[in-house]
Design a protein around this motif. Structure first.
Motif, mmCIF file in Angstrom:
data_model
loop_
_atom_site.group_PDB
_atom_site.id
_atom_site.type_symbol
_atom_site.label_atom_id
_atom_site.label_comp_id
_atom_site.label_asym_id
_atom_site.label_seq_id
_atom_site.Cartn_x
_atom_site.Cartn_y
_atom_site.Cartn_z
ATOM 1 N N SER A 82 16.494 23.674 -42.537
ATOM 2 C CA SER A 82 17.453 24.128 -41.537
ATOM 3 C C SER A 82 16.766 25.138 -40.621
ATOM 4 N N ASP A 83 17.429 25.494 -39.533
ATOM 5 C CA ASP A 83 16.846 26.458 -38.595
ATOM 6 C C ASP A 83 16.600 27.812 -39.273
ATOM 7 N N ASP A 84 17.534 28.235 -40.127
ATOM 8 C CA ASP A 84 17.367 29.517 -40.829
ATOM 9 C C ASP A 84 16.180 29.464 -41.788
ATOM 10 N N GLN A 85 16.039 28.347 -42.499
ATOM 11 C CA GLN A 85 14.930 28.220 -43.434
ATOM 12 C C GLN A 85 13.597 28.183 -42.698
ATOM 13 N N GLU A 86 13.565 27.510 -41.544
ATOM 14 C CA GLU A 86 12.329 27.490 -40.761
ATOM 15 C C GLU A 86 11.996 28.888 -40.241
ATOM 16 N N LYS A 87 13.012 29.645 -39.894
ATOM 17 C CA LYS A 87 12.788 31.023 -39.438
ATOM 18 C C LYS A 87 12.184 31.861 -40.576
ATOM 19 N N GLN A 88 12.689 31.672 -41.806
ATOM 20 C CA GLN A 88 12.147 32.384 -42.960
ATOM 21 C C GLN A 88 10.689 31.988 -43.205
ATOM 22 N N LEU A 89 10.391 30.699 -43.051
ATOM 23 C CA LEU A 89 9.021 30.231 -43.232
ATOM 24 C C LEU A 89 8.097 30.831 -42.175
ATOM 25 N N GLU A 90 8.581 30.892 -40.943
ATOM 26 C CA GLU A 90 7.800 31.505 -39.867
ATOM 27 C C GLU A 90 7.528 32.980 -40.168
ATOM 28 N N GLU A 91 8.549 33.694 -40.630
ATOM 29 C CA GLU A 91 8.382 35.111 -40.961
ATOM 30 C C GLU A 91 7.386 35.298 -42.101
ATOM 31 N N TYR A 92 7.421 34.406 -43.087
ATOM 32 C CA TYR A 92 6.483 34.487 -44.205
ATOM 33 C C TYR A 92 5.047 34.302 -43.721
ATOM 34 N N ILE A 93 4.828 33.330 -42.836
ATOM 35 C CA ILE A 93 3.486 33.063 -42.305
ATOM 36 C C ILE A 93 2.988 34.265 -41.506
ATOM 37 N N LEU A 94 3.867 34.852 -40.690
ATOM 38 C CA LEU A 94 3.478 36.025 -39.907
ATOM 39 C C LEU A 94 3.185 37.230 -40.803
ATOM 40 N N LYS A 95 4.000 37.412 -41.849
ATOM 41 C CA LYS A 95 3.780 38.526 -42.770
ATOM 42 C C LYS A 95 2.459 38.350 -43.521
ATOM 43 N N ALA A 96 2.149 37.118 -43.912
ATOM 44 C CA ALA A 96 0.879 36.858 -44.592
ATOM 45 C C ALA A 96 -0.295 37.174 -43.675
ATOM 46 N N ALA A 97 -0.164 36.835 -42.392
ATOM 47 C CA ALA A 97 -1.235 37.134 -41.438
ATOM 48 C C ALA A 97 -1.367 38.643 -41.224
ATOM 49 N N ASP A 98 -0.259 39.372 -41.268
ATOM 50 C CA ASP A 98 -0.293 40.822 -41.076
ATOM 51 C C ASP A 98 -1.045 41.541 -42.199
ATOM 52 N N VAL A 99 -1.024 40.994 -43.394
ATOM 53 C CA VAL A 99 -1.721 41.615 -44.525
ATOM 54 C C VAL A 99 -3.069 40.940 -44.754
ATOM 55 N N TYR A 100 -3.635 40.365 -43.680
ATOM 56 C CA TYR A 100 -4.969 39.761 -43.688
ATOM 57 C C TYR A 100 -5.096 38.606 -44.670
ATOM 58 N N PHE A 101 -4.028 37.854 -44.835
ATOM 59 C CA PHE A 101 -4.079 36.666 -45.679
ATOM 60 C C PHE A 101 -3.593 35.490 -44.843
ATOM 61 N N GLY A 102 -4.377 35.135 -43.857
ATOM 62 C CA GLY A 102 -4.011 34.032 -42.980
ATOM 63 C C GLY A 102 -3.984 32.726 -43.737
ATOM 64 N N LEU A 103 -3.034 31.886 -43.416
ATOM 65 C CA LEU A 103 -2.887 30.601 -44.092
ATOM 66 C C LEU A 103 -3.423 29.484 -43.209
ATOM 67 N N SER A 104 -4.146 28.577 -43.814
ATOM 68 C CA SER A 104 -4.652 27.425 -43.079
ATOM 69 C C SER A 104 -3.525 26.406 -42.920
ATOM 70 N N PRO A 105 -3.670 25.455 -42.014
ATOM 71 C CA PRO A 105 -2.641 24.419 -41.873
ATOM 72 C C PRO A 105 -2.364 23.684 -43.176
ATOM 73 N N LYS A 106 -3.392 23.373 -43.942
ATOM 74 C CA LYS A 106 -3.221 22.674 -45.223
ATOM 75 C C LYS A 106 -2.432 23.541 -46.202
ATOM 76 N N GLN A 107 -2.706 24.839 -46.242
ATOM 77 C CA GLN A 107 -1.968 25.735 -47.137
ATOM 78 C C GLN A 107 -0.506 25.835 -46.733
#
Length: 170
Positions: A82-107
């Motif tokens: 859903s749109d809310d779940q995709e927003k949560q996923l986006e926030e998780y990816i951004l938070k991971a990048a903020d703590v220097y744990f960037g995720l690759s497309p495969k991850q």
């Protein structure tokens, strides 16, 4: 680079505004006009108007409200989250990048699969086979969330990472 599919709309079918559908439905029900005739008058395919008449409630049809709550046209049937779940996923990816744990497309694709399984969401069978989300899903996810810039992360040196730490300012 991912193989992107860009679909171009060739017709305007399914794009009839809700208030026009309601007006045509009222012509059929209140004025005893044929479905085919009302569809021709309002430039609506007969089958679309017939389907709408099956869904529309009496309160919507006989009420004074101009906009029905009955859904008209095509719905997004291929979006897994859903749109809310995709927003949560986006926030998780951004938070991971903020703590220097960037995720690759495969991850990200693997995480999306695992999250869909944990949420017990219906997803394509190919996800189960590959144990990750498909490339098409990832491509359209990135298109829907333009703020994300996903690429293969590079390692951050220990000296650089510790330079951002408050305790190392001595």
């Amino acid at each position: 680079m991912l193989n992107m599919r860009n679909r171009k709309r060739t017709t305007e079918r399914g794009k009839t505004p809700a208030h026009i559908m309601l007006r045509a439905a009222r012509e059929v029900k209140l004025n005893n006009k044929s479905i085919r005739g009302a569809g021709t008058d309002y430039d609506i395919p007969e089958r679309t108007l017939r389907r709408f008449l099956q869904k529309v409630t009496d309160e919507e049809l006989y009420g004074t409200n101009e906009l029905p709550t009955t859904a008209v046209g095509y719905i997004k049937n291929r979006q897994v989250f859903s749109d809310d779940q995709e927003k949560q996923l986006e926030e998780y990816i951004l938070k991971a990048a903020d703590v220097y744990f960037g995720l690759s497309p495969k991850q990200i694709r693997t995480f999306a699969y695992e999250w869909a399984v944990s949420l017990k969401i219906k997803f394509p069978d190919s996800w189960n086979t590959n144990k990750c989300a498909g490339q098409d899903w990832f491509t359209y996810f990135i298109k829907r969330h333009a703020g994300l810039s996903i690429r293969t992360p590079e390692a951050t040196s220990l000296a650089r990472a510790s330079g951002f730490n408050k305790h190392s300012e001595t």
